[in-house]
Write a protein that holds these residues in place. Structure first.
Motif, short mmCIF file in Angstrom:
data_model
loop_
_atom_site.label_atom_id
_atom_site.label_comp_id
_atom_site.label_asym_id
_atom_site.label_seq_id
_atom_site.Cartn_x
_atom_site.Cartn_y
_atom_site.Cartn_z
N ILE A 334 -12.74 17.76 -6.41
CA ILE A 334 -13.12 16.47 -7.01
C ILE A 334 -13.90 15.64 -6.01
CG2 ILE A 334 -12.22 14.25 -7.80
CD1 ILE A 334 -9.95 15.80 -9.16
N ARG A 335 -13.39 15.54 -4.79
CA ARG A 335 -14.05 14.71 -3.77
C ARG A 335 -15.43 15.25 -3.43
NH1 ARG A 335 -8.62 14.52 -1.90
NH2 ARG A 335 -8.93 16.28 -0.48
N THR A 336 -15.55 16.57 -3.34
CA THR A 336 -16.85 17.17 -3.04
C THR A 336 -17.85 16.89 -4.15
OG1 THR A 336 -15.81 18.94 -1.75
CG2 THR A 336 -18.06 19.32 -2.52
N LEU A 337 -17.44 17.09 -5.39
CA LEU A 337 -18.35 16.88 -6.52
C LEU A 337 -18.73 15.41 -6.68
CD1 LEU A 337 -16.58 19.30 -9.03
CD2 LEU A 337 -18.90 19.57 -8.13
N SER A 345 -14.23 16.01 -14.73
CA SER A 345 -13.00 16.01 -15.51
C SER A 345 -12.17 17.20 -15.05
CB SER A 345 -13.28 16.08 -17.01
OG SER A 345 -14.00 17.25 -17.32
N VAL A 346 -10.92 17.26 -15.50
CA VAL A 346 -10.01 18.31 -15.07
C VAL A 346 -9.23 18.84 -16.27
CG1 VAL A 346 -8.06 18.91 -13.57
CG2 VAL A 346 -9.74 17.21 -12.81
N THR A 347 -9.10 20.16 -16.33
CA THR A 347 -8.20 20.78 -17.29
C THR A 347 -7.09 21.46 -16.50
OG1 THR A 347 -10.00 21.19 -18.86
CG2 THR A 347 -7.98 22.43 -19.19
N VAL A 348 -5.88 20.95 -16.66
CA VAL A 348 -4.75 21.49 -15.91
C VAL A 348 -4.14 22.65 -16.69
CG1 VAL A 348 -2.47 21.00 -14.95
CG2 VAL A 348 -4.28 19.28 -14.83
N SER A 377 -9.75 12.89 -18.13
CA SER A 377 -10.61 12.10 -17.27
C SER A 377 -9.93 12.01 -15.90
CB SER A 377 -10.79 10.70 -17.83
OG SER A 377 -9.56 9.99 -17.76
N LEU A 378 -10.68 11.57 -14.89
CA LEU A 378 -10.07 11.47 -13.56
C LEU A 378 -8.95 10.43 -13.53
CD1 LEU A 378 -12.85 11.87 -10.88
CD2 LEU A 378 -11.26 13.54 -11.81
N THR A 379 -9.14 9.33 -14.26
CA THR A 379 -8.07 8.33 -14.30
C THR A 379 -6.80 8.95 -14.84
OG1 THR A 379 -9.71 6.62 -14.72
CG2 THR A 379 -7.41 6.06 -15.15
#
Length: 444
Positions: A334-337, A345-348, A377-379
């Motif tokens: 996330i930090r790199t992107l 966004s993230v799918t866990v 979303s990141l939030t």
């Protein structure tokens, strides 16, 4: 065209082609002290007498600019100009030599002149990689490849996917690849340099780098085979995955598995890349209808890989393993992107499962639903990650979490301009409610 202008043009051509391999921040921080704020780095300008930090490096655009004196350019311009401050005789050729030795570390002179001997040597290494990719693929369908075919079948890899990704098998036969390469007329010293074979220093004999492994060809963005990933048939074998070593045509932190195929699928219907952890995850996702999946090559996602993605899209979704290691890798990615301006966004995945295992257990249709309906979303993701600390009845804890999430989320571009504590508190409360739901699709 005189010799000087011709040389200058060749140097610029080299610098432009090599730009994907070099992060401007890496070059500038060798000379200046930089202060980071997102993807912008600030410093005192070395090209005039500054009174404040007017010199800025934009990592997203790979450029620098001084808003006071007007100096601007890319990493090559910076290197050339700053060296000439102390050495007026420093030339563009000197800059190219420094780029090669300090920032690339390999002989990439073939990027300058197609007529050079080195260019033809590198072309032979490319050719040998394609030769072996086809050889391994054909061997997979031989009688001796039956164990590898059984392994792929057990991993639910279809015949269509095997052919699409040119998956092969390197048998446990001494000299299989090296003898075939030699018989085909390839220069064996180049094959050693290209990482396809090794050489015994005592006997001088050549040996195969890959044996008894399912082979996944790795392509560059131009769809040329540049390396291999080899997966052992047994989980007890060490290492389980063996990648090609770094060579004149392959640096693992500068390539992404399946990028050449996925980039061709980026359009109005598929506007984002899905980033997975490994080859089998990408292939399984492809079978499940996710056509824009890519994966790093055994390393954390790098800046060079992120820059490659920016050529095609500014949206990504991370889908790493659901275990602790996978989620740590997610936070780092996330930090790199974010530093390259991506919307993330993230799918866990359910704890203990990776996408490959998920599809094998529940099927491609359920996986596709998971990607579409359970994307955060990141939030929401940060709230989900820290949900055990949610205690709105304890103001100090609640405020601490708001501050932490605000700091993380505000690195993301395209947030509303009124992003402040009240905005995030609303998002926080929404996400808090969402975190009580079952994130994982109920399997009937």
């Amino acid at each position: 065209m005189n010799n000087l202008s011709g040389t200058t043009e060749m140097c610029r051509d080299f610098a432009t082609k090599a730009k994907v391999k070099i992060d401007i921040v890496t070059v500038v921080q060798d000379y200046l002290i930089l202060r980071q704020s997102g993807h912008i780095y600030s410093s005192l300008c070395p090209f005039h007498v500054p009174t404040s930090a007017t010199f800025q490096v934009d990592q997203r655009n790979q450029s620098f600019q001084c808003v006071e004196c007007g100096a601007a350019g890319d990493y090559y311009d910076f290197l050339l100009n700053i060296q000439q401050l102390n050495n007026p005789d420093y030339s563009c050729v000197d800059a190219i030599k420094e780029i090669q030795t300090v920032y690339i570390g390999h002989n990439y002179s073939h990027l300058l002149r197609k007529t050079s001997d080195r260019y033809h040597e590198v072309e032979e290494i490319y050719s040998a990689h394609q030769f072996l990719a086809d050889l391994y693929h054909n061997f997979l369908f031989s009688e001796d490849g039956r164990h590898a075919r059984k392994y792929l079948a057990n991993r639910s890899i279809s015949l269509e996917a095997i052919k699409e990704f040119n998956i092969g098998f390197a048998p446990d036969i001494p000299g299989f690849a090296s003898q075939q390469l030699e018989a085909a007329g390839y220069n064996m010293e180049l094959m050693v340099e290209g990482g396809l074979v090794g050489r015994n220093d005592q006997t001088g004999n050549y040996y195969d780098y890959f044996r008894s492994r399912v082979m996944f060809p790795i392509h560059n963005i131009n769809q040329r085979v540049v390396a291999f990933g080899g997966r052992a048939l047994s989980d007890r074998a060490k290492p389980k995955y063996l990648n090609s070593k770094e060579t004149p045509i392959f640096i693992k932190g500068e390539h992404l598995y399946n990028l050449s195929r996925a980039a061709g699928q980026i359009n109005k219907d598929n506007q984002k890349f899905y980033i997975f952890e490994g080859y089998l995850d990408v292939i399984a996702a492809w079978q499940g209808g996710c056509l824009t999946g890519v994966a790093p090559l055994g390393t954390s996602l790098t800046g060079s890989q992120s820059r490659l993605l920016t050529e095609y899209s500014n949206q990504t979704s991370i889908c790493y393993d659901g275990d602790e290691a996978g989620q740590k890798a997610t936070l780092k990615a996330i930090r790199t992107l974010q530093s390259y301006g991506f919307g993330v966004s993230v799918t866990v995945m359910p704890d203990g499962l990776d996408p490959d295992e998920f599809i094998k257990k529940f099927g491609a249709e359920v996986f596709q639903t998971h990607l579409q309906e359970y994307e955060m979303s990141l939030t929401e993701y940060y709230c989900f990650q820290n949900r055990i600390y949610f205690r709105p009845d304890e103001p100090s804890t609640f405020k601490m979490m708001l501050d932490k999430i605000m700091k993380a989320v505000t690195l993301t571009p395209n947030l509303p301009s009124e992003t402040d504590e009240s905005f995030l508190e609303d998002q926080f409360n929404i996400s808090l409610k969402q975190c009580t739901r079952n994130y994982y699709i109920p399997i009937k």
